[in-house]
Design an enzyme around this catalytic site. Structure first.
Site, short mmCIF file in Angstrom:
data_model
loop_
_atom_site.label_atom_id
_atom_site.label_comp_id
_atom_site.label_asym_id
_atom_site.label_seq_id
_atom_site.Cartn_x
_atom_site.Cartn_y
_atom_site.Cartn_z
N ASN A 1 1.39 -1.17 12.75
CA ASN A 1 1.06 -0.53 14.02
C ASN A 1 0.45 -1.53 15.01
O ASN A 1 -0.57 -1.28 15.62
CB ASN A 1 0.10 0.63 13.80
CG ASN A 1 0.80 1.84 13.19
OD1 ASN A 1 1.95 2.13 13.51
ND2 ASN A 1 0.11 2.54 12.32
N LYS B 1 6.74 3.52 19.60
CA LYS B 1 5.94 4.12 18.52
C LYS B 1 4.53 4.45 19.01
O LYS B 1 3.93 5.46 18.62
CB LYS B 1 5.88 3.17 17.32
CG LYS B 1 4.97 3.63 16.16
CD LYS B 1 5.37 4.99 15.62
CE LYS B 1 4.83 5.26 14.22
NZ LYS B 1 3.41 5.02 14.03
N SER C 1 7.56 5.61 11.38
CA SER C 1 6.91 6.91 11.23
C SER C 1 7.50 7.62 10.02
O SER C 1 8.71 7.59 9.80
CB SER C 1 7.11 7.76 12.49
OG SER C 1 6.45 9.00 12.38
N ASN D 1 2.79 8.13 18.92
CA ASN D 1 1.51 8.49 18.32
C ASN D 1 0.57 9.11 19.33
O ASN D 1 -0.23 9.98 19.00
CB ASN D 1 0.86 7.25 17.68
CG ASN D 1 1.49 6.92 16.34
OD1 ASN D 1 2.65 7.22 16.11
ND2 ASN D 1 0.73 6.29 15.47
N ASP E 1 1.56 -8.51 -2.69
CA ASP E 1 0.33 -7.88 -2.20
C ASP E 1 -0.85 -8.71 -2.69
O ASP E 1 -0.77 -9.34 -3.74
CB ASP E 1 0.23 -6.45 -2.72
CG ASP E 1 -0.84 -5.63 -2.00
OD1 ASP E 1 -0.47 -4.89 -1.06
OD2 ASP E 1 -2.02 -5.74 -2.37
N GLY F 1 0.84 -1.20 0.00
CA GLY F 1 0.00 0.00 0.00
C GLY F 1 0.87 1.24 0.00
O GLY F 1 2.02 1.22 -0.44
N ARG F 2 0.33 2.34 0.55
CA ARG F 2 1.06 3.61 0.52
C ARG F 2 2.45 3.48 1.14
O ARG F 2 3.45 3.90 0.57
CB ARG F 2 0.25 4.69 1.25
CG ARG F 2 -1.04 5.09 0.56
CD ARG F 2 -1.66 6.28 1.25
NE ARG F 2 -2.01 5.99 2.64
CZ ARG F 2 -3.24 5.70 3.06
NH1 ARG F 2 -4.23 5.63 2.19
NH2 ARG F 2 -3.49 5.47 4.34
N MET F 3 2.50 2.91 2.36
CA MET F 3 3.77 2.82 3.06
C MET F 3 4.67 1.73 2.47
O MET F 3 5.85 1.96 2.18
CB MET F 3 3.53 2.54 4.55
CG MET F 3 2.93 3.70 5.32
SD MET F 3 4.16 4.91 5.82
CE MET F 3 4.90 4.07 7.22
N GLU G 1 1.60 12.56 19.48
CA GLU G 1 1.16 13.19 18.23
C GLU G 1 -0.29 13.64 18.34
O GLU G 1 -0.64 14.74 17.89
CB GLU G 1 1.33 12.17 17.09
CG GLU G 1 0.86 12.62 15.74
CD GLU G 1 0.90 11.47 14.75
OE1 GLU G 1 -0.18 11.04 14.29
OE2 GLU G 1 2.01 10.99 14.46
N TYR G 2 -1.14 12.81 18.95
CA TYR G 2 -2.54 13.19 19.14
C TYR G 2 -2.62 14.52 19.89
O TYR G 2 -3.39 15.42 19.54
CB TYR G 2 -3.28 12.12 19.95
CG TYR G 2 -3.73 10.89 19.21
CD1 TYR G 2 -3.05 10.42 18.10
CD2 TYR G 2 -4.82 10.16 19.66
CE1 TYR G 2 -3.46 9.26 17.45
CE2 TYR G 2 -5.24 9.00 19.02
CZ TYR G 2 -4.55 8.56 17.91
OH TYR G 2 -4.95 7.42 17.28
#
Length: 335
Positions: A95, A191, A121, A195, A30, A9-11, A198-199
């Site tokens: 995650n 991690k 990250s 996060n 994938d 996917g994106r990452m 980060e919130y």
């Protein structure tokens, strides 16, 4: 080195590209064959199945998993355990809950397969900027596959080393954007806290900009009303301000692209780490007022939204490409 990447996917796709650009050989798989095929132009070898991916890698193998946490990761780890051999390595770079990592490493111990957890990250920008990596598992395994982490990480770049670090004996890998944190689960634990923080940071920016947006409210005395340009404020704060940060950079981008953020509905999701951070704080009896309030604010955003909620949603889109879920239609009970 040679490495298998599961989940493109994106990452996963961008990480595969960064690794190939760094001179590593990547075999990708994938569930969507088109995702793997799209990466062949960047030098990634496409595998049609997990079996084919494993067969394409020389022993001892290293396989990195970048699929959603929970069931998908659990199933992938179990499938790989049946396919791999002693001294091969499984890396969970998603995650996952750190408690799941500790359990998997313990279960996998008798098989001789090494299990590593890597908090990752960097979001959509990682291909260009690199990924900040927080790594858990056996230290000797970390050392063995360290070239992979070094390639994915940002490197020192233009950021000056903290004064005194060179004389302190602290890890020099941290200066390059990756760090060995400890046994299985330690990487994802760090991690998770990252996060959670980060919130809180995102919530602080969102609330502050919301206050400034409403500075021209008719509820205020006329001489105390201000029609502020939020895009300009975000931009000037990026230069020399004590609150300058990457999140502020992303806020400036969002407010330049959409000054009113009308393209966002303000329903802010949470991916799990914020909840787990609060749970860890409860387990440790550590007060976490700001992080808990930030998590609860996300819950509230799904009931009503404000400019603050829309900025939160815009920030999530900017750094991670996270799109908003559609509004849920509530069933009306006949009177």
């Amino acid at each position: 080195m040679e490495i298998g990447m599961i989940g493109l996917g994106r990452m996963g796709a961008n990480m595969s590209r960064r690794l190939t650009e760094g001179g590593h050989k990547v075999v990708g798989y994938d569930r969507d064959p088109a995702a793997a095929a799209a990466l062949t132009e960047y030098g990634v070898t496409s595998a049609a199945s997990l079996e084919e991916l494993v067969e394409a890698l020389p022993a001892p193998r290293t396989v990195w998993i970048m699929v959603p946490a929970g069931g998908p990761t659990e199933l992938t780890v179990q499938s790989l355990t049946d396919l791999l051999q002693p001294d091969d390595v499984i890396i969970d770079g998603g995650n996952s809950n750190y408690k799941d990592d500790a359990r998997r490493a313990k279960v996998m111990g008798p098989t001789g397969i090494h299990y590593m957890d890597v908090g990752t990250s960097g979001g959509l920008w990682g291909l260009e900027r690199g990924y900040c990596l927080m790594i858990g598992g056996e230290e000797k395994t970390f050392k063995r596959i360290e070239p992979i982490f070094k390639t994915l990480a940002p490197g020192q770049g233009t950021i000056e080393v903290t004064p005194g670090r060179a004389e302190s004996g602290l890890s020099d890998t941290a200066d390059n954007g990756y760090i060995y944190c400890g046994p299985a689960g330690a990487g994802h634990f760090v991690k998770m806290i990252h996060n959670g923080i980060e919130y809180g940071m995102m919530q602080a920016f969102a609330e502050g900009f919301d206050i400034m947006k409403n500075a021209n409210s008719t509820a205020l005395a006329e001489e105390l009303r201000y029609d502020l340009n939020l895009g300009d404020i975000a931009e000037v704060w990026r230069r020399g301000s004590v609150v300058s940060s990457w999140l502020l950079d992303l806020a400036a981008i969002s407010l330049t692209q959409q000054p009113t953020l009308d393209g966002y509905n303000g329903r802010v999701q949470d991916s799990g780490e914020g909840r787990w951070t609060v749970e860890a704080a409860i387990d440790e009896a550590v007060p976490a007022h700001v992080l808990t309030a930030a998590l609860y604010a996300r819950f509230r955003s799904r009931q009503e939204n404000s400019f603050a909620d829309r900025l939160l949603s815009a920030l999530r889109f900017q750094f991670g490409g996270h799109t908003e879920k559609p509004l849920e239609k509530k069933a009306h009970t006949p009177v």
